[in-house]
Scaffold this motif. Structure first.
Motif, PDB file in Angstrom:
ATOM      1  N   GLY A 131       0.810  -1.208   0.000  1.00  0.00           N
ATOM      2  CA  GLY A 131       0.000   0.000   0.000  1.00  0.00           C
ATOM      3  C   GLY A 131       0.842   1.256   0.000  1.00  0.00           C
ATOM      4  N   ASP A 132       0.179   2.426  -0.051  1.00  0.00           N
ATOM      5  CA  ASP A 132       0.859   3.711   0.003  1.00  0.00           C
ATOM      6  C   ASP A 132       1.238   3.989   1.450  1.00  0.00           C
ATOM      7  OD1 ASP A 132       1.857   6.202  -0.345  1.00  0.00           O
ATOM      8  OD2 ASP A 132      -0.059   7.181  -0.790  1.00  0.00           O
ATOM      9  N   SER A 133       2.520   3.930   1.749  1.00  0.00           N
ATOM     10  CA  SER A 133       2.962   4.018   3.138  1.00  0.00           C
ATOM     11  C   SER A 133       3.730   5.293   3.439  1.00  0.00           C
ATOM     12  CB  SER A 133       3.848   2.803   3.469  1.00  0.00           C
ATOM     13  OG  SER A 133       4.971   2.766   2.592  1.00  0.00           O
ATOM     14  N   GLY A 134       3.722   6.272   2.522  1.00  0.00           N
ATOM     15  CA  GLY A 134       4.540   7.459   2.712  1.00  0.00           C
ATOM     16  C   GLY A 134       4.201   8.233   3.972  1.00  0.00           C
ATOM     17  N   ARG A 135       2.949   8.665   4.131  1.00  0.00           N
ATOM     18  CA  ARG A 135       2.570   9.460   5.293  1.00  0.00           C
ATOM     19  C   ARG A 135       2.704   8.650   6.576  1.00  0.00           C
ATOM     20  NH1 ARG A 135      -0.251  14.093   5.729  1.00  0.00           N
ATOM     21  NH2 ARG A 135      -0.732  14.046   3.492  1.00  0.00           N
ATOM     22  N   ARG A 136       2.267   7.411   6.532  1.00  0.00           N
ATOM     23  CA  ARG A 136       2.349   6.574   7.728  1.00  0.00           C
ATOM     24  C   ARG A 136       3.801   6.377   8.155  1.00  0.00           C
ATOM     25  NH1 ARG A 136       0.163   2.280   5.820  1.00  0.00           N
ATOM     26  NH2 ARG A 136      -1.989   2.798   6.353  1.00  0.00           N
ATOM     27  N   ALA A 137       4.708   6.229   7.186  1.00  0.00           N
ATOM     28  CA  ALA A 137       6.122   6.027   7.499  1.00  0.00           C
ATOM     29  C   ALA A 137       6.691   7.226   8.245  1.00  0.00           C
ATOM     30  CB  ALA A 137       6.910   5.764   6.218  1.00  0.00           C
ATOM     31  N   HIS A 138       6.303   8.441   7.853  1.00  0.00           N
ATOM     32  CA  HIS A 138       6.830   9.630   8.519  1.00  0.00           C
ATOM     33  C   HIS A 138       6.281   9.764   9.933  1.00  0.00           C
ATOM     34  CE1 HIS A 138       8.017  10.706   4.404  1.00  0.00           C
ATOM     35  NE2 HIS A 138       8.866  11.555   4.966  1.00  0.00           N
ATOM     36  N   VAL A 139       5.020   9.399  10.130  1.00  0.00           N
ATOM     37  CA  VAL A 139       4.445   9.443  11.478  1.00  0.00           C
ATOM     38  C   VAL A 139       5.151   8.446  12.390  1.00  0.00           C
ATOM     39  CG1 VAL A 139       2.358   9.023  12.830  1.00  0.00           C
ATOM     40  CG2 VAL A 139       2.206  10.267  10.666  1.00  0.00           C
ATOM     41  N   VAL A 140       5.351   7.232  11.882  1.00  0.00           N
ATOM     42  CA  VAL A 140       6.039   6.215  12.674  1.00  0.00           C
ATOM     43  C   VAL A 140       7.486   6.636  12.939  1.00  0.00           C
ATOM     44  CG1 VAL A 140       6.806   3.815  12.724  1.00  0.00           C
ATOM     45  CG2 VAL A 140       4.543   4.376  11.839  1.00  0.00           C
ATOM     46  N   ALA A 141       8.134   7.272  11.948  1.00  0.00           N
ATOM     47  CA  ALA A 141       9.515   7.714  12.118  1.00  0.00           C
ATOM     48  C   ALA A 141       9.634   8.695  13.274  1.00  0.00           C
ATOM     49  CB  ALA A 141      10.030   8.342  10.830  1.00  0.00           C
ATOM     50  N   ALA A 142       8.701   9.632  13.372  1.00  0.00           N
ATOM     51  CA  ALA A 142       8.725  10.583  14.486  1.00  0.00           C
ATOM     52  C   ALA A 142       8.554   9.859  15.817  1.00  0.00           C
ATOM     53  CB  ALA A 142       7.635  11.632  14.300  1.00  0.00           C
ATOM     54  N   ALA A 143       7.668   8.860  15.847  1.00  0.00           N
ATOM     55  CA  ALA A 143       7.464   8.085  17.074  1.00  0.00           C
ATOM     56  C   ALA A 143       8.710   7.289  17.430  1.00  0.00           C
ATOM     57  CB  ALA A 143       6.261   7.149  16.909  1.00  0.00           C
ATOM     58  N   VAL A 144       9.384   6.745  16.424  1.00  0.00           N
ATOM     59  CA  VAL A 144      10.612   5.989  16.663  1.00  0.00           C
ATOM     60  C   VAL A 144      11.691   6.895  17.249  1.00  0.00           C
ATOM     61  CG1 VAL A 144      12.540   4.836  15.490  1.00  0.00           C
ATOM     62  CG2 VAL A 144      10.184   4.174  14.978  1.00  0.00           C
ATOM     63  N   LEU A 145      11.830   8.097  16.707  1.00  0.00           N
ATOM     64  CA  LEU A 145      12.810   9.038  17.244  1.00  0.00           C
ATOM     65  C   LEU A 145      12.502   9.379  18.699  1.00  0.00           C
ATOM     66  CD1 LEU A 145      13.554  11.591  14.371  1.00  0.00           C
ATOM     67  CD2 LEU A 145      15.192  10.135  15.572  1.00  0.00           C
ATOM     68  N   ALA A 146      11.233   9.626  18.989  1.00  0.00           N
ATOM     69  CA  ALA A 146      10.856   9.968  20.358  1.00  0.00           C
ATOM     70  C   ALA A 146      11.133   8.808  21.310  1.00  0.00           C
ATOM     71  CB  ALA A 146       9.382  10.353  20.408  1.00  0.00           C
ATOM     72  N   ALA A 147      10.770   7.589  20.895  1.00  0.00           N
ATOM     73  CA  ALA A 147      10.983   6.427  21.761  1.00  0.00           C
ATOM     74  C   ALA A 147      12.466   6.131  21.938  1.00  0.00           C
ATOM     75  CB  ALA A 147      10.274   5.206  21.163  1.00  0.00           C
ATOM     76  N   ALA A 148      13.245   6.248  20.858  1.00  0.00           N
ATOM     77  CA  ALA A 148      14.691   6.007  20.957  1.00  0.00           C
ATOM     78  C   ALA A 148      15.347   7.061  21.831  1.00  0.00           C
ATOM     79  CB  ALA A 148      15.306   5.999  19.568  1.00  0.00           C
ATOM     80  N   GLY A 149      14.887   8.320  21.712  1.00  0.00           N
ATOM     81  CA  GLY A 149      15.437   9.369  22.556  1.00  0.00           C
ATOM     82  C   GLY A 149      15.145   9.135  24.022  1.00  0.00           C
ATOM     83  N   CYS A 150      13.919   8.711  24.334  1.00  0.00           N
ATOM     84  CA  CYS A 150      13.564   8.418  25.725  1.00  0.00           C
ATOM     85  C   CYS A 150      14.396   7.271  26.280  1.00  0.00           C
ATOM     86  CB  CYS A 150      12.073   8.085  25.827  1.00  0.00           C
ATOM     87  SG  CYS A 150      10.977   9.499  25.558  1.00  0.00           S
TER      88      CYS A 150
END
Length: 348
Positions: A131-150
């Motif tokens: 499927g088209d995962s562009g927008r979803r990928a960016h949302v998940v990427a921000a969450a990954v950065l936040a979780a990795a930072g924590c």
């Protein structure tokens, strides 16, 4: 920047008479092993998942340029004994060494935008294969950065050497499985002028080489290091090659499992590299805290990711930051290799 955090500099001095002479204790196989362990890492998942198909000639050109760079640095004594920052400091002084540390911090921090975006793409591929995962990928990427930072904020210690080796084996296995299915993501694609420009983002895959160059006085180890460089280039050329027309579509269950595994591995590298960025931050500021370095690195990565997304830039844009930082660092080390070591100051 990286694909994997830069290893701590090896202690100076000989490692025994046979090793110092480049004998069996430290031969070509050992040089290749050190290079591969230092270079391979998250790049095995990030480059195919974010950069997209890259012509093999571009990968070969980057590897050839790095091989010439290795020979130059090896002739000047190498970097694997004391580390690249000390190598620069000995020849160009403390300001140049500080610039190298700043490049490390900038490269590590911006590079996590690419690692997080790759994690988001793999997670999106797991949730909605094809499927088209562009927008979803960016949302998940921000969450990954936040979780990795924590996680980096809470836990100052990274994985043990044994855990790092197991993680690298897992990364290689997952990358090979995705390659067997024709690749997980379309990426940006390297065509036309972008094929030549892709040489800079590709440097993300060779972070760690700067601290693994042996001295030319150990020719067997140097040959092994060059063989390891060639092996890494061949691996990247295969993983980033355009998929064949007959490549099978992954089964939804397989895509879900592989996507989740790849996303988790990318998150793990993101956390580890934010910890490495924090270490460079404290080196730059002296009294600055490690937690402040984690925040600074995560904020820079998030800003880099958000800026590229807002501007509608291709998914490979986050790789431009670590790629440019790596290129600048390698140029700085090359300049240092052309200079003689500075005389040491003696105090009374």
């Amino acid at each position: 920047m990286t694909a994997s955090p830069v290893s701590a500099p090896a202690p100076a001095g000989p490692r025994g008479p046979r090793a110092a002479a480049g004998g069996p204790a430290e031969g070509a196989a050992e040089g290749a092993r050190r290079t591969l362990l230092g270079v391979l890492g998250a790049g095995l998942l990030v480059l195919p998942g974010v950069l997209g198909p890259v012509p093999a000639r571009v990968v070969a050109a980057v590897a050839a340029a790095l091989a010439c760079w290795c020979l130059l640095v090896a002739a000047a004594g190498g970097t694997d004994r004391r580390g690249p920052t000390a190598f620069v400091r000995d020849r160009l002084g403390p300001r140049a060494a500080r610039a190298a540390t700043a490049l490390y911090f900038g490269g590590f921090a911006t590079g996590q935008a690419a690692v997080a975006l790759a994690a988001g793409g793999y997670a999106a591929a797991a949730l909605a294969p094809g499927g088209d995962s562009g927008r979803r990928a960016h949302v998940v990427a921000a969450a990954v950065l936040a979780a990795a930072g924590c996680r980096a904020w809470l836990g100052p210690r990274g994985p043990s050497p044994a855990a790092r080796r197991l993680r690298l084996a897992a990364v290689a296995a997952v990358a090979a499985a995705w390659w067997g299915f024709g690749g997980p993501l379309p990426g940006s694609g390297a065509t036309g002028w972008w094929a030549a420009a892709a040489a800079v983002p590709l440097l993300f895959g060779w972070v760690g080489l700067e601290g693994a160059v042996p001295s030319a006085a150990r020719p067997r180890v140097l040959v092994g290091a060059l063989l390891g460089l060639a092996a890494a280039a061949a691996l990247y050329a295969v993983l980033t090659a355009p998929p064949g027309p007959s490549a099978p579509e992954p089964h939804p269950v397989a895509a879900a499992v592989l996507g989740a595994a790849a996303a988790a591995l990318c998150w793990s590298y993101c956390r580890t590299n934010l910890q490495a960025a924090a270490s460079r931050w404290t080196e730059l500021g002296g009294g600055r805290s490690r937690r402040g370095g984690v925040l600074a690195g995560a904020a820079l990565a998030l800003a880099f990711l958000a800026g590229g997304t807002a501007a509608g830039l291709p998914a490979a844009f986050p790789l431009a930051g670590p790629g440019a930082a790596t290129a600048a660092l390698y140029c700085l080390i090359a300049v240092a290799a052309l200079r003689r070591p500075r005389p040491k100051e003696h105090t009374a």
